[in-house]
Write a protein that holds these residues in place. Structure first.
Motif, short mmCIF file in Angstrom:
data_model
loop_
_atom_site.label_atom_id
_atom_site.label_comp_id
_atom_site.label_asym_id
_atom_site.label_seq_id
_atom_site.Cartn_x
_atom_site.Cartn_y
_atom_site.Cartn_z
N ARG A 1 0.83 -1.22 0.00
CA ARG A 1 0.00 0.00 0.00
C ARG A 1 0.86 1.25 0.00
NH1 ARG A 1 -2.93 -3.08 3.81
NH2 ARG A 1 -2.04 -1.90 5.55
N GLU A 2 1.93 1.24 0.78
CA GLU A 2 2.82 2.40 0.84
C GLU A 2 3.52 2.61 -0.50
OE1 GLU A 2 6.32 4.22 3.75
OE2 GLU A 2 5.17 2.46 4.38
N MET A 3 3.89 1.53 -1.16
CA MET A 3 4.52 1.64 -2.48
C MET A 3 3.58 2.31 -3.48
SD MET A 3 6.52 -2.04 -2.82
CE MET A 3 7.36 -1.61 -4.36
N TYR A 4 2.31 1.99 -3.37
CA TYR A 4 1.34 2.60 -4.30
C TYR A 4 1.23 4.10 -4.07
CZ TYR A 4 -3.10 3.88 -6.44
OH TYR A 4 -4.07 4.51 -7.18
N TYR A 5 1.22 4.51 -2.81
CA TYR A 5 1.12 5.95 -2.53
C TYR A 5 2.30 6.71 -3.15
CZ TYR A 5 -2.21 4.36 1.03
OH TYR A 5 -3.27 3.77 1.68
N VAL A 6 3.49 6.12 -3.08
CA VAL A 6 4.68 6.78 -3.65
C VAL A 6 4.63 6.74 -5.18
CG1 VAL A 6 7.20 6.74 -3.79
CG2 VAL A 6 6.07 6.22 -1.61
N ALA A 7 4.30 5.57 -5.74
CA ALA A 7 4.25 5.44 -7.20
C ALA A 7 3.23 6.38 -7.82
CB ALA A 7 3.94 3.99 -7.57
N LYS A 8 2.12 6.58 -7.14
CA LYS A 8 1.06 7.46 -7.65
C LYS A 8 1.56 8.90 -7.79
CE LYS A 8 -2.54 8.03 -5.00
NZ LYS A 8 -3.86 7.81 -4.32
N GLN A 9 2.44 9.32 -6.86
CA GLN A 9 2.99 10.67 -6.92
C GLN A 9 3.99 10.83 -8.07
OE1 GLN A 9 3.99 12.38 -2.89
NE2 GLN A 9 3.42 10.30 -2.23
N LEU A 10 4.62 9.73 -8.48
CA LEU A 10 5.60 9.77 -9.56
C LEU A 10 4.95 9.64 -10.94
CD1 LEU A 10 8.36 7.54 -7.93
CD2 LEU A 10 8.75 9.86 -8.82
N TRP A 11 3.75 9.15 -10.97
CA TRP A 11 3.11 8.79 -12.24
C TRP A 11 3.11 9.94 -13.24
CZ3 TRP A 11 1.41 4.29 -14.33
CH2 TRP A 11 0.65 4.38 -15.49
N SER A 12 2.60 11.09 -12.85
CA SER A 12 2.44 12.20 -13.81
C SER A 12 3.79 12.73 -14.30
CB SER A 12 1.64 13.34 -13.17
OG SER A 12 2.32 13.86 -12.04
N LYS A 13 4.84 12.59 -13.50
CA LYS A 13 6.17 13.04 -13.93
C LYS A 13 6.77 12.10 -14.97
CE LYS A 13 7.18 15.20 -9.45
NZ LYS A 13 8.07 15.21 -8.27
N LEU A 14 6.51 10.82 -14.78
CA LEU A 14 7.08 9.83 -15.69
C LEU A 14 6.22 9.60 -16.92
CD1 LEU A 14 8.24 7.16 -13.05
CD2 LEU A 14 9.66 8.86 -14.22
N PHE A 15 4.92 9.76 -16.78
CA PHE A 15 3.99 9.51 -17.88
C PHE A 15 3.03 10.71 -18.05
CE2 PHE A 15 4.80 5.46 -15.59
CZ PHE A 15 5.60 4.84 -16.55
N PRO A 16 3.56 11.87 -18.41
CA PRO A 16 2.71 13.07 -18.52
C PRO A 16 1.57 12.87 -19.53
CG PRO A 16 4.85 13.41 -19.55
CD PRO A 16 4.96 12.14 -18.80
N GLY A 17 0.38 13.21 -19.11
CA GLY A 17 -0.79 13.10 -19.98
C GLY A 17 -1.44 11.73 -19.99
N LYS A 18 -0.79 10.75 -19.40
CA LYS A 18 -1.35 9.40 -19.38
C LYS A 18 -2.19 9.22 -18.12
CE LYS A 18 -0.01 4.56 -20.05
NZ LYS A 18 1.12 3.62 -20.28
N VAL A 19 -3.36 8.64 -18.28
CA VAL A 19 -4.30 8.50 -17.16
C VAL A 19 -3.80 7.45 -16.17
CG1 VAL A 19 -6.67 7.93 -16.50
CG2 VAL A 19 -6.22 9.16 -18.63
#
Length: 584
Positions: free
Chosen positions: A281-299
């Motif tokens: 669960r903690e990994m998901y919280y961190v990954a979610k914050q990185l998502w938009s930086k790594l995959f801009p515009g991707k849902v």
């Protein structure tokens, strides 16, 4: 981290001191009595087990090697049984100080563990890799960690190498139906040992290739090892039908002995299963914050079990592209050290050892096939010797695609976490502190759960204190490294107790642990090559984390992190069950 060898106990010389009608002793005198008994035990062990002596930093027998014949090992067991009985009669535990009682408990436990292993888990009979420690590690240690003059080291090495044919003979006489995977690893390592004595030894010894006094014994060793290679491949491997699984009953008992932490096998798995859910669960919280930086515009994927897993995996896969190469992995590890040490000093995490004697090296070929890195500490009786932080590039026979997955696993962020674990402030720093403890028992009979637990604890602690300046990639990889430790305990149990298949083990590690294929394949192989050791990481870390939380709550505003760390490490590498009574 490498594990040191604890041979079966010895008794020679102790009979003189075990007087049946000794006068009553005061607490300090009883402690001294215990100390003298243990010193006599070590003196005997060093004489009969020269490799053990070298590992502990005693160089009186560096020119010799152990008698590993079945007859000699049977005598070891007999001495151990006699010593267990003698200790129980001749040491009055009630008259020992607190430290004395702990040392007595550690020694008695180690002897009983050795006796149980000799009867139920005898590595000299089922594990061909064991003899490799004597064949190659015994000489490698001399050349890399002895503080004797170089000429003396080379002379000792030359004399020790002469004993290698006897080790080969003992292996042929002692091995009985080992598991195939252990024989396969021994075959690969023996190829590395042959190359070591043909060529590499001269570089480590700083001697001209082909020069004496090494040339003649090395030639004889190579001849013996080539014959051994043929025997391993043609005779032992076809007969290697042994079962690597310990089974539930033996695993439970061995785990109890290995951890010495007051936990059962079932309790360890139950705690680990709950912790794995929390960490994911903690990994998901961190990954979610990185998502938009790594995959801009991707849902962002849906917030359900499948979507959360996909989010973590996609982010880790993208971050894993930042990595080194086989030829640069050692230099890459060295580059992480300066930054980590500066942070430890600035934030007063603890006082670093001075002088720093940790050397970062490429893991020799004859030691590969078990883990990606290890820390071999300076021996307790020769603490000024070098400690070796060894990093292993992927095996040369791996195809390019598999090598690529290795480096996606040990990418730039993960390499920093690895260095924290193995060196600063992990194994190297902790074991340097341990060597300062006055107890010879704790220096020599150290606890794997303490050592591994401390190293895993430091990974999160360093980031919690600000290492990496809030770098989310670093945090996600720290959590990935930690969930690996949690899953290690689950894998360890289920591989040996629940007949977990390789396919299901891969699903656990790749699916739940987000490990790359190469890392997961290696870990499954490691679980077959060892038993209970993989559980020490999680159990030890849990003990350190709970202790820290408890002490910090009770000390309140007076809590000082650096002093707490130094206090914890000051007691030596002892079973974690003793920490609450020592650190209050």
């Amino acid at each position: 981290m490498s594990r040191l060898l604890f041979p079966a106990a010895a008794l020679l010389g102790i009979g003189v001191m075990l007087t049946p009608h000794a006068p009553a002793a005061q607490p300090a005198a009883e402690d001294t009595r215990l100390k003298n008994l243990f010193q006599s035990y070590l003196d005997e062990e060093f004489q009969k087990h020269p490799l053990f002596a070298t590992q502990q930093g005693n160089h009186d027998f560096d020119d010799q090697l152990d008698d590993l014949s079945p007859e000699a090992r049977a005598k070891d067991v007999a001495r151990a049984k006699a010593l267990v009985a003698a200790l129980a009669k001749e040491i009055d535990v009630k008259k020992l100080s607190q430290d004395g009682r702990i040392d007595y408990g550690i020694w008695a436990h180690t002897l009983n563990y050795a006796l149980w292993s000799a009867e139920n888990d005898n590595r000299f009979e089922y594990d061909p890799r064991t003899y490799g420690e004597y064949i190659s590690d015994s000489v490698f240690l001399l050349l890399t960690q002895s503080t004797l003059p170089r000429e003396r080291i080379v002379e000792n090495a030359a004399k020790r190498i002469k004993h290698i044919p006897k080790i080969v003979a003992a292996a042929k006489a002692g091995l009985k139906n080992p598991p195939a995977i252990l024989t396969e690893v021994a075959i690969k390592r023996n190829i590395g040992a042959i190359a070591f004595y043909e060529k590499d030894i001269y570089e480590f010894a700083k001697e001209t290739p082909g020069s004496e006094p090494l040339a003649t014994p090395c030639k004889a060793a190579v001849e013996a090892l080539k014959d051994y290679q043929t025997w391993l491949e043609k005779e032992l491997l076809p007969k290697s039908k042994g079962e690597w699984r310990l089974g539930k009953e033996k695993f439970a008992k061995k785990l109890e002995l290995e951890l010495d932490a007051g936990l059962t096998a079932d309790e360890v798995v139950k705690i680990a299963e709950a912790e794995a859910d929390r960490v994911e669960r903690e990994m998901y919280y961190v990954a979610k914050q990185l998502w938009s930086k790594l995959f801009p515009g991707k849902v962002l994927p849906p917030d359900d079990a499948t979507g959360r897993h996909a989010t973590i995996k996609a982010v880790l896969d993208e971050l894993g592209k930042d990595h080194g190469k086989p030829e640069t992995i050692v230099d890459d590890a060295k580059k992480t050290v300066s930054k980590i040490k500066d942070f430890i000093r600035e934030r007063k995490i603890l006082t670093l050892p001075d002088p720093d004697t940790c050397q970062i090296i490429a893991m020799p070929e004859f030691q590969r096939g078990f883990s990606a890195a290890y820390l071999n500490p300076a021996p307790p009786l020769d603490p000024k010797a070098n400690s070796l932080y060894a990093v292993a590039p992927p095996p040369k026979d791996w195809p390019p695609a598999r090598q690529a997955t290795f480096f996606r696993e040990y990418n730039s962020a993960m390499l920093q976490i690895l260095t924290i674990h193995e060196a600063y402030p992990g194994h190297y720093v902790q074991l340097a502190y341990s060597n300062r403890n006055p107890s010879l028992v704790r220096k020599v009979l150290w606890s794997g759960s303490f050592a591994e637990g401390w190293a895993v604890y430091t990974e999160q602690m360093m980031l919690d204190q600000g290492y990496g300046d809030g770098d989310l990639s670093l945090r996600l990889h720290q959590l990935k490294f930690y969930i690996r430790a949690v899953l290690n305990a689950i894998l360890d149990n289920k591989m040996h107790c629940a007949n977990l298949t390789d396919d299901d083990a891969m699903k656990l590690l790749v699916g739940r642990g987000f490990q790359t294929e190469a890392e997961a394949v290696g870990k499954v192989a490691r679980a077959k090559q060892s038993s209970t050791q993989l559980s020490t990481y999680f159990v030890g870390r849990t003990a350190f984390y709970r202790l820290r939380q408890d002490v910090q709550r009770k000390r309140g505003d007076t809590f000082n992190l650096g002093k707490f760390h130094e206090e914890v490490l000051s007691h030596g590498t002892l079973p974690v069950k003793y920490l609450p009574e020592l650190v209050k």
